[in-house]
Motif scaffolding. Structure first.
Motif, PDB file in Angstrom:
ATOM      1  N   LYS A   1      92.596  15.029  -4.603  1.00 59.41           N
ATOM      2  CA  LYS A   1      91.193  15.234  -4.952  1.00 59.41           C
ATOM      3  C   LYS A   1      90.299  14.383  -4.054  1.00 59.41           C
ATOM      4  CE  LYS A   1      87.961  14.981  -8.807  1.00 59.41           C
ATOM      5  NZ  LYS A   1      87.755  14.622 -10.204  1.00 59.41           N
ATOM      6  N   ARG A   2      90.718  13.145  -3.804  1.00 57.79           N
ATOM      7  CA  ARG A   2      89.926  12.253  -2.948  1.00 57.79           C
ATOM      8  C   ARG A   2      89.894  12.762  -1.502  1.00 57.79           C
ATOM      9  NH1 ARG A   2      85.557   9.361  -2.355  1.00 57.79           N
ATOM     10  NH2 ARG A   2      85.859   7.583  -0.987  1.00 57.79           N
ATOM     11  N   ILE A   3      91.006  13.286  -1.011  1.00 53.28           N
ATOM     12  CA  ILE A   3      91.047  13.869   0.337  1.00 53.28           C
ATOM     13  C   ILE A   3      90.006  14.985   0.427  1.00 53.28           C
ATOM     14  CG2 ILE A   3      92.409  15.297   1.919  1.00 53.28           C
ATOM     15  CD1 ILE A   3      94.892  13.719   0.955  1.00 53.28           C
ATOM     16  N   ASN A   4      89.970  15.848  -0.587  1.00 51.62           N
ATOM     17  CA  ASN A   4      89.025  16.957  -0.597  1.00 51.62           C
ATOM     18  C   ASN A   4      87.577  16.478  -0.703  1.00 51.62           C
ATOM     19  OD1 ASN A   4      91.028  18.907  -0.311  1.00 51.62           O
ATOM     20  ND2 ASN A   4      91.369  19.002  -2.512  1.00 51.62           N
ATOM     21  N   GLU A   5      87.342  15.441  -1.504  1.00 48.06           N
ATOM     22  CA  GLU A   5      85.996  14.877  -1.620  1.00 48.06           C
ATOM     23  C   GLU A   5      85.520  14.334  -0.276  1.00 48.06           C
ATOM     24  OE1 GLU A   5      86.380  11.871  -4.602  1.00 48.06           O
ATOM     25  OE2 GLU A   5      86.363  13.308  -6.266  1.00 48.06           O
ATOM     26  N   LEU A   6      86.395  13.615   0.401  1.00 52.20           N
ATOM     27  CA  LEU A   6      86.026  13.045   1.702  1.00 52.20           C
ATOM     28  C   LEU A   6      85.792  14.140   2.734  1.00 52.20           C
ATOM     29  CD1 LEU A   6      88.425   9.964   1.794  1.00 52.20           C
ATOM     30  CD2 LEU A   6      85.926   9.912   1.591  1.00 52.20           C
ATOM     31  N   ALA A   7      86.579  15.192   2.694  1.00 44.46           N
ATOM     32  CA  ALA A   7      86.397  16.300   3.635  1.00 44.46           C
ATOM     33  C   ALA A   7      85.039  16.963   3.401  1.00 44.46           C
ATOM     34  CB  ALA A   7      87.523  17.307   3.486  1.00 44.46           C
ATOM     35  N   LYS A   8      84.696  17.177   2.152  1.00 44.59           N
ATOM     36  CA  LYS A   8      83.405  17.788   1.816  1.00 44.59           C
ATOM     37  C   LYS A   8      82.257  16.895   2.260  1.00 44.59           C
ATOM     38  CE  LYS A   8      80.717  19.698  -1.980  1.00 44.59           C
ATOM     39  NZ  LYS A   8      80.632  19.946  -3.409  1.00 44.59           N
TER      40      LYS A   8
ATOM     41  N   SER B   1      82.303  14.675   4.557  1.00 44.56           N
ATOM     42  CA  SER B   1      82.289  14.632   6.020  1.00 44.56           C
ATOM     43  C   SER B   1      81.500  15.801   6.589  1.00 44.56           C
ATOM     44  CB  SER B   1      83.721  14.642   6.545  1.00 44.56           C
ATOM     45  OG  SER B   1      83.736  14.729   7.951  1.00 44.56           O
ATOM     46  N   ARG B   2      81.685  16.971   6.010  1.00 45.93           N
ATOM     47  CA  ARG B   2      80.970  18.163   6.475  1.00 45.93           C
ATOM     48  C   ARG B   2      79.483  18.094   6.151  1.00 45.93           C
ATOM     49  NH1 ARG B   2      85.540  20.569   4.262  1.00 45.93           N
ATOM     50  NH2 ARG B   2      84.385  21.109   2.376  1.00 45.93           N
ATOM     51  N   GLU B   3      79.152  17.541   4.990  1.00 44.71           N
ATOM     52  CA  GLU B   3      77.771  17.573   4.519  1.00 44.71           C
ATOM     53  C   GLU B   3      76.915  16.421   5.030  1.00 44.71           C
ATOM     54  OE1 GLU B   3      78.204  17.736   0.287  1.00 44.71           O
ATOM     55  OE2 GLU B   3      78.729  19.870   0.305  1.00 44.71           O
ATOM     56  N   ALA B   4      77.417  15.208   4.958  1.00 46.16           N
ATOM     57  CA  ALA B   4      76.569  14.054   5.255  1.00 46.16           C
ATOM     58  C   ALA B   4      77.192  13.067   6.240  1.00 46.16           C
ATOM     59  CB  ALA B   4      76.239  13.320   3.961  1.00 46.16           C
ATOM     60  N   GLY B   5      78.484  13.210   6.501  1.00 46.33           N
ATOM     61  CA  GLY B   5      79.155  12.256   7.364  1.00 46.33           C
ATOM     62  C   GLY B   5      79.771  11.124   6.559  1.00 46.33           C
ATOM     63  N   LEU B   6      80.696  10.437   7.185  1.00 49.84           N
ATOM     64  CA  LEU B   6      81.428   9.362   6.518  1.00 49.84           C
ATOM     65  C   LEU B   6      81.130   8.027   7.169  1.00 49.84           C
ATOM     66  CD1 LEU B   6      84.959  11.038   6.270  1.00 49.84           C
ATOM     67  CD2 LEU B   6      83.235  10.901   4.482  1.00 49.84           C
ATOM     68  N   THR B   7      81.235   6.977   6.361  1.00 52.88           N
ATOM     69  CA  THR B   7      81.147   5.631   6.909  1.00 52.88           C
ATOM     70  C   THR B   7      82.483   5.322   7.590  1.00 52.88           C
ATOM     71  OG1 THR B   7      82.026   4.579   4.934  1.00 52.88           O
ATOM     72  CG2 THR B   7      79.633   4.920   5.010  1.00 52.88           C
ATOM     73  N   GLU B   8      82.518   4.255   8.346  1.00 50.73           N
ATOM     74  CA  GLU B   8      83.771   3.865   9.008  1.00 50.73           C
ATOM     75  C   GLU B   8      84.874   3.581   7.986  1.00 50.73           C
ATOM     76  OE1 GLU B   8      84.872   3.914  12.173  1.00 50.73           O
ATOM     77  OE2 GLU B   8      82.976   4.959  12.521  1.00 50.73           O
ATOM     78  N   GLU B   9      84.496   2.955   6.885  1.00 51.35           N
ATOM     79  CA  GLU B   9      85.471   2.651   5.839  1.00 51.35           C
ATOM     80  C   GLU B   9      86.039   3.939   5.238  1.00 51.35           C
ATOM     81  OE1 GLU B   9      84.910   0.978   1.482  1.00 51.35           O
ATOM     82  OE2 GLU B   9      84.681  -0.634   2.986  1.00 51.35           O
TER      83      GLU B   9
END
Length: 65
Positions: free
Chosen positions: A8-15, A17-25
């Motif tokens: 679930k967390r992998i999918n949350e991070l993927a979503k 990433s597509r929408e707003a981008g991810l922090t380095e952490e």
């Protein structure tokens, strides 16, 4: 083994990433979770492949593998 929460967390991070981008952490977390998932799939596949027995081997009662 990868838990449902980790998937679930992998999918949350993927979503995210597509929408707003991810922090380095978050990128590091995503990378680690993905690698854990890949390793689990490889282990499962390897186990399945190692359990395969050839019909010819079983008929001969002399397994080659």
């Amino acid at each position: 083994m990868v838990s449902d929460a980790e998937i679930k967390r992998i999918n949350e991070l993927a979503k995210k990433s597509r929408e707003a981008g991810l922090t380095e952490e978050e990128k590091q977390e995503q990378k680690a979770l993905r690698q854990k998932y890949i390793d689990a799939v490889k282990t499962s596949l390897r186990s399945n492949l190692e359990s395969i027995r050839y019909v010819e081997d079983l008929e001969d009662n002399n397994p080659k593998h």
